[in-house]
Design a protein around this motif. Structure first.
Motif, PDB file in Angstrom:
ATOM      1  N   UNK A 180       0.957  -1.092   0.187  1.00  0.00           N
ATOM      2  CA  UNK A 180       0.114   0.022   0.091  1.00  0.00           C
ATOM      3  C   UNK A 180       0.629   1.455   0.281  1.00  0.00           C
ATOM      4  N   UNK A 181       1.829   1.496   0.932  1.00  0.00           N
ATOM      5  CA  UNK A 181       2.611   2.965   1.075  1.00  0.00           C
ATOM      6  C   UNK A 181       3.777   2.577  -0.647  1.00  0.00           C
ATOM      7  N   UNK A 182       3.717   2.455  -1.507  1.00  0.00           N
ATOM      8  CA  UNK A 182       4.535   1.936  -2.441  1.00  0.00           C
ATOM      9  C   UNK A 182       3.540   1.793  -3.982  1.00  0.00           C
ATOM     10  N   UNK A 183       1.982   1.491  -3.361  1.00  0.00           N
ATOM     11  CA  UNK A 183       0.944   1.456  -4.543  1.00  0.00           C
ATOM     12  C   UNK A 183       0.798   0.397  -5.218  1.00  0.00           C
ATOM     13  N   UNK A 184       1.371  -0.993  -5.504  1.00  0.00           N
ATOM     14  CA  UNK A 184       1.737  -1.823  -5.686  1.00  0.00           C
ATOM     15  C   UNK A 184       0.873  -2.405  -5.528  1.00  0.00           C
ATOM     16  N   UNK A 185      -0.137  -3.282  -6.634  1.00  0.00           N
ATOM     17  CA  UNK A 185      -0.980  -4.929  -6.275  1.00  0.00           C
ATOM     18  C   UNK A 185      -0.231  -6.258  -6.406  1.00  0.00           C
ATOM     19  N   UNK A 186      -0.670  -7.208  -5.179  1.00  0.00           N
ATOM     20  CA  UNK A 186       0.215  -8.556  -4.722  1.00  0.00           C
ATOM     21  C   UNK A 186      -0.403  -9.344  -5.416  1.00  0.00           C
ATOM     22  N   UNK A 187       0.178 -10.467  -6.105  1.00  0.00           N
ATOM     23  CA  UNK A 187      -0.938 -10.980  -7.096  1.00  0.00           C
ATOM     24  C   UNK A 187       0.606 -12.236  -6.456  1.00  0.00           C
ATOM     25  N   UNK A 188      -0.439 -13.029  -5.761  1.00  0.00           N
ATOM     26  CA  UNK A 188       0.597 -14.404  -5.582  1.00  0.00           C
ATOM     27  C   UNK A 188      -0.087 -15.303  -6.462  1.00  0.00           C
ATOM     28  N   UNK A 189       1.338 -16.434  -7.142  1.00  0.00           N
ATOM     29  CA  UNK A 189       0.242 -17.498  -7.887  1.00  0.00           C
ATOM     30  C   UNK A 189      -0.375 -18.351  -6.943  1.00  0.00           C
ATOM     31  N   UNK A 190      -1.035 -19.153  -7.442  1.00  0.00           N
ATOM     32  CA  UNK A 190      -1.625 -21.036  -7.413  1.00  0.00           C
ATOM     33  C   UNK A 190      -0.626 -21.371  -6.732  1.00  0.00           C
ATOM     34  N   UNK A 191      -0.820 -21.849  -5.806  1.00  0.00           N
ATOM     35  CA  UNK A 191       0.857 -22.630  -4.522  1.00  0.00           C
ATOM     36  C   UNK A 191       1.108 -23.701  -5.829  1.00  0.00           C
ATOM     37  N   UNK A 192       2.431 -24.498  -5.488  1.00  0.00           N
ATOM     38  CA  UNK A 192       2.142 -25.541  -6.895  1.00  0.00           C
ATOM     39  C   UNK A 192       2.176 -25.349  -8.912  1.00  0.00           C
TER      40      UNK A 192
END
Length: 438
Positions: free
Chosen positions: A245-257
């Motif tokens: 939030x401080x840097x302004x980007x969205x986090x997009x985690x991969x599906x595990x495996x």
């Protein structure tokens, strides 16, 4: 074709190379039908006559490959049985080619080098064994992203490396890559804590002078509290969410495996296998420099796979990146790093207060890192002391003070000497605690 002669012999002529056998008979008056032979061999009549009169092709020269000069070097690198503890590892032919180029001034194209290695069973079998043990991954679907849209993040972790001192350490390499330009940033670390991750990400954003819209990552514990699955979106760690939030980007985690989701970063990870070839040769500082050399080389060279030079492609992204947050926000996520010198009292100074180290480091320079409200002191790669950050002027660890006392006091009774040291240490603690309270 068989020629029958009046002498007791038969001549077998199967090709042009055999025609020279007729010359002794021609010299003794035998007539040869050159036109018929020309039709038989489907060549010009003059060619038949030339061969019949004794012409023979010169034998092919036995050409030596320029690679032959490197045969013994390559053999020793791949099969050095005498130094098994420092045995080098070359995961791919490209790694070996680069190693020879960098360390033996080999100036041979990679394609020629690969053909030579493939032609030698003893070398090809080395790489066949590597290929056999490799885990085959599914080919990822190729996709492209718009400039400044995305970056991918990963660690090449728990990488065993032998320093030139013989010390074996476990290293981790942080890998950050912009998906459009493929501009990458590598950083070396002995740990993968969240503070280190925040520090490296902050440095990366500063290096590209901006922030991408989203960051693709796997389900590492410093990012995710609960992994994302096919049926659950996962739960991002609160501290990492605040960082994002401080840097302004969205986090997009991969599906595990499913690491292929971030295939753009997985491929450059293989470049880092080049470091294995230097195991046993480098100090920690030299290893950091080698990683930086690889980083700069890969950013500056033309990559055929995506038809670009990352350093040049980055220029197309820079103006489109999100703006960096303020210095004060960025500063919160940086690990304080500095070099300090140990004084004659076996202390270092940090923010006007002093902290002890073992006396064998008197006069030496140490690397200091400050995070988690602690200072970590390293001599080269060896962690030699951790102190809680304090407001007291003098901060001794008990074992350090006892060792310092042993070099100052001369008592035959070691127990008595340790008791005196502990009494002095208690008095120092009380004095400086009272000084701070007043």
């Amino acid at each position: 074709m068989i020629f029958e002669c009046s002498v007791n012999t038969n001549l077998e002529i199967n090709n042009l190379m055999d025609l020279h056998k007729l010359k002794p008979f021609i010299d003794n008056g035998m007539k040869v039908n050159y036109s018929r032979l020309a039709r038989e061999f489907d060549v010009d009549r003059r060619t038949i006559k030339k061969y019949c009169l004794g012409f023979t092709k010169k034998a092919k020269r036995s050409r030596h490959s320029k690679m032959d000069a490197y045969y013994d070097i390559i053999y020793d690198l791949l099969y050095d049985k005498e130094n098994n503890d420092k045995k080098k590892v070359f995961e791919y032919k490209r790694v070996l080619w680069q190693y020879l180029k960098d360390n033996y001034d080999m100036n041979i194209p990679q394609s020629s080098f690969r053909r030579y290695i493939s032609s030698k069973d003893e070398f090809q079998s080395y790489f066949n064994a590597k290929k056999k043990n490799a885990i085959k991954a599914k080919t990822p679907m190729r996709f492209e992203t718009l400039p400044a849209k995305q970056a991918q993040l990963d660690w090449k972790e728990n990488f065993e490396f032998v320093l030139n001192t013989g010390e074996s350490i476990i290293i981790n390499v942080f890998v950050f890559i912009l998906s459009f330009s493929r501009y990458r940033i590598y950083r070396l670390s002995l740990t993968k804590t969240q503070d280190v991750l925040f520090h490296f990400l902050t440095e990366s954003f500063e290096a590209i002078n901006g922030v991408p819209e989203e960051l693709v990552t796997d389900n590492m514990s410093t990012v995710m509290d609960v992994a994302r699955t096919e049926y659950f979106e996962g739960k991002i760690n609160n501290k990492f969410k605040q960082f994002a939030d401080d840097f302004g980007f969205k986090t997009h985690p991969c599906i595990a495996g499913r690491p292929n989701t971030k295939a753009k970063v997985e491929s450059p990870m293989r470049i880092l296998d080049e470091l294995k070839a230097y195991s046993g040769d480098l100090s920690y500082e030299e290893l950091v420099m080698k990683l930086e050399e690889i980083n700069n080389r890969e950013n500056s060279k033309y990559h055929q796979g995506y038809d670009s030079i990352p350093l040049l492609s980055l220029e197309k992204e820079k103006d489109l990146l999100l703006k960096l947050p303020t210095d004060s926000i960025r500063g919160r996520y940086k690990i304080t790093q500095s070099t300090v010198k140990v004084n004659q009292s076996s202390m270092i100074t940090y923010k006007r207060n002093q902290y002890s180290v073992p006396p064998e480091y008197i006069g030496k320079r140490l690397n200091l890192q400050s995070y988690d409200n602690q200072i970590h002191l390293y001599f080269n790669t060896k962690l030699i002391a951790i102190h809680d950050i304090s407001t007291k002027r003098l901060n001794y660890l008990k074992d350090h003070y006892i060792d310092i006392s042993k070099q100052t006091l001369s008592f035959d009774d070691e127990t008595k000497m340790e008791n005196i040291a502990l009494e002095n240490l208690k008095a120092i603690g009380e004095r400086y605690s009272n000084e701070h309270s007043t």
